[in-house]
Design a protein around this motif. Structure first.
Motif, short mmCIF file in Angstrom:
data_model
loop_
_atom_site.label_atom_id
_atom_site.label_comp_id
_atom_site.label_asym_id
_atom_site.label_seq_id
_atom_site.Cartn_x
_atom_site.Cartn_y
_atom_site.Cartn_z
N PHE A 103 0.82 -1.21 0.00
CA PHE A 103 0.00 0.00 0.00
C PHE A 103 0.86 1.26 0.00
CE2 PHE A 103 -2.79 3.18 1.99
CZ PHE A 103 -3.91 3.05 1.18
N SER A 104 1.94 1.26 0.74
CA SER A 104 2.84 2.43 0.76
C SER A 104 3.51 2.63 -0.59
CB SER A 104 3.88 2.28 1.86
OG SER A 104 4.70 1.14 1.63
N TYR A 105 3.80 1.55 -1.29
CA TYR A 105 4.39 1.68 -2.62
C TYR A 105 3.41 2.34 -3.59
CZ TYR A 105 5.65 0.24 -7.35
OH TYR A 105 5.93 0.23 -8.70
N TRP A 106 2.15 1.93 -3.54
CA TRP A 106 1.15 2.55 -4.41
C TRP A 106 0.94 4.01 -4.06
CZ3 TRP A 106 -2.37 -2.17 -3.18
CH2 TRP A 106 -2.02 -3.23 -4.01
N ALA A 107 0.86 4.31 -2.76
CA ALA A 107 0.52 5.67 -2.33
C ALA A 107 1.69 6.64 -2.43
CB ALA A 107 -0.01 5.64 -0.90
N GLU A 108 2.91 6.17 -2.22
CA GLU A 108 4.06 7.07 -2.17
C GLU A 108 4.82 7.12 -3.49
OE1 GLU A 108 6.45 5.80 1.07
OE2 GLU A 108 4.88 6.12 2.58
N ASP A 109 4.94 5.99 -4.17
CA ASP A 109 5.75 5.94 -5.39
C ASP A 109 4.93 6.04 -6.67
OD1 ASP A 109 7.87 5.63 -3.71
OD2 ASP A 109 8.06 3.47 -3.98
#
Length: 464
Positions: free
Chosen positions: A203-209
């Protein structure tokens, strides 16, 4: 008795050598400020005198003693040090000079200073290392599932847009990842490992990157985390995977698909024969309700659209295939067509607790113009898109799109121009006072009832 009293008084008497300073008089606020300014001025004057005199009057006696003790060689060293200090003071500008320079420097554009807190758009052309196939499986992304990387690429490229589509694909991706999940042999708690090493990094990869997550994605992810935490620790891995897959599938069916069907049923009751329905851009739930209402009633649809995405073309094509009479216009023609409109149906990306609606940019213009023309404005929104946040404008919480979408042929060299900044906002906020009603799977509600519905659906305040 008198002696005892005298003795007691003698014990309380102050010692002879103790000197108690007098109490300082209480100063007013103006006197304290004047005293502080005087102290600062004296301090600045002292520093200036030291710089000009090479050490000041207080340092002269010490310097003379050092010169007498060290002799001629010491005098040469000190004179050289003093010259270096003077040169450094001349080279380094004072704070006043620096502040004056900063005042004369050209300031940033107003849009850049206002929206500087928003994360920049992740343009695939500028961040080739983050989206190229050669580096996706290396470095910080080495532990991510290929399905997660593939979906992130679709988010970043804009091939998947809309709150429902992004949320549905996210849950389907997690369901596929669970099939290949294998915890390490020394794992004590599968639930914690699944949460910390699979769900959160993805989820952090989708939201941040790739692209900032929507409210619908945030709420669905919170639901999935709570489902993982509620699993029984003694369950086998296969049972956990099966239960989580069934949970995600049920969430999509109940909160997205079934909710859209119910919303279309409620909203279609407000459409009568001969209506002229105005909608903006593309909304999946508005598309569904218009198709369902066209099977029983005859009406005309006006699809308003705006650049740069022109999402209304997709809705126009779908409605024409369903046999609905349509008219396609751009935003600049709204005031001309509004006199013929009878009702306005709009979609939503998020619904704030105060009844305001966050949707694709341009929605607020349509709603404001309809309200000024005394046309009813109905917003179709699923309850899983509700947020317990309150937002009063479109600046605090928004998303920046790629400036490439608003660049024309005449602005190809805009990056070399320092005083030019291209702004591409993706959302705007529609105030609750211009919305006539909000159509949810729970019924048609006034905007003032959103907070009550949110409290009933989320008693623990788990919505994001």
């Amino acid at each position: 008795m008198a002696n005892e009293k005298d003795g007691g008084k003698a014990k309380k008497e102050k010692p002879e050598g103790l000197v108690v300073p007098p109490k300082k008089p209480k100063l007013t606020k103006a006197e304290r400020r004047a005293l502080q300014e005087a102290q600062r001025a004296a301090k600045a004057a002292g520093k200036g005198g030291e710089g000009k005199a090479g050490g000041g009057a207080k340092k002269q006696p010490k310097d003379q003693q050092q010169q007498q003790a060290s002799g001629g060689s010491g005098n040469k060293k000190q004179s050289a040090q003093q010259q270096q200090q003077q040169q450094q003071q001349q080279q380094q500008p004072s704070k006043k000079e620096e502040s004056q320079k900063e005042e004369h420097q050209p300031t940033k554009t107003e849009s850049e200073s206002i929206f500087s807190h928003l994360p920049p758009a992740r343009d695939m052309g500028e961040y080739e290392e983050g989206f190229s196939g050669a580096s996706l499986g290396t470095k910080q992304h080495k532990d991510l599932h290929p399905k997660v990387l593939e979906l992130g690429l679709l988010y970043a490229s804009g091939r998947i847009r809309g709150g429902n589509a992004r949320c549905r694909t996210m849950l389907e991706c997690f369901s596929d990842v669970l099939e290949d999940y294998q915890p390490p042999k020394d794992c004590r708690d599968v639930r914690a490992h699944l949460d910390q090493h699979i769900l959160k990094p993805s989820f952090s990869y989708w939201a941040e990157d790739c692209r900032p997550h929507s409210v619908s994605m945030g709420n669905a992810f919170t639901f999935l985390k709570s489902a993982v935490a509620s699993l029984d620790r003694d369950m086998s891995l296969e049972e956990m995977v099966t239960m989580l897959q069934e949970t995600t599938k049920a969430y999509v069916q109940e909160r997205l698909e079934f909710a859209d069907q119910v919303i279309s049923d409620f909203a279609s009751t407000k459409i009568v024969d001969g209506d002229v329905i105005l909608t903006y851009a593309h909304s999946s739930v508005v598309e569904l309700l218009l198709k369902k209402a066209s099977t029983e009633k005859k009406f005309r649809v006006v699809v308003a659209d705006s650049r740069p995405l022109l999402e209304g073309k997709k809705l126009l094509k779908s409605l024409r295939e369903a046999g609905i009479e349509c008219c396609y216009i751009l935003m600049n023609s709204l005031s001309y067509i509004m006199k013929d409109v009878t009702k306005v149906f709009l979609g939503a990306s998020a619904l704030m607790s105060d009844g305001s609606v966050l949707s694709r940019v341009g929605t607020a213009c349509v709603a404001l113009l309809a309200q000024s023309s005394n046309k009813p404005v109905l917003v179709c929104c699923e309850t899983y898109k509700m947020s317990n946040r309150v937002q009063l404008e479109s600046i605090t919480g928004n998303e920046l799109g790629s400036p490439q979408f608003v660049v024309s042929k005449d602005l190809q060299g805009y990056r070399d121009q320092k005083n030019l900044m291209l702004l591409n906002l993706l959302y705007d906020l529609t105030p609750s006072n211009v919305v006539s009603g909000i159509v949810t799977e729970m019924g048609i509600l006034p905007p003032t009832s959103v907070a009550v519905l949110l409290r009933e659906l989320n008693p623990e305040g788990r919505a994001n």
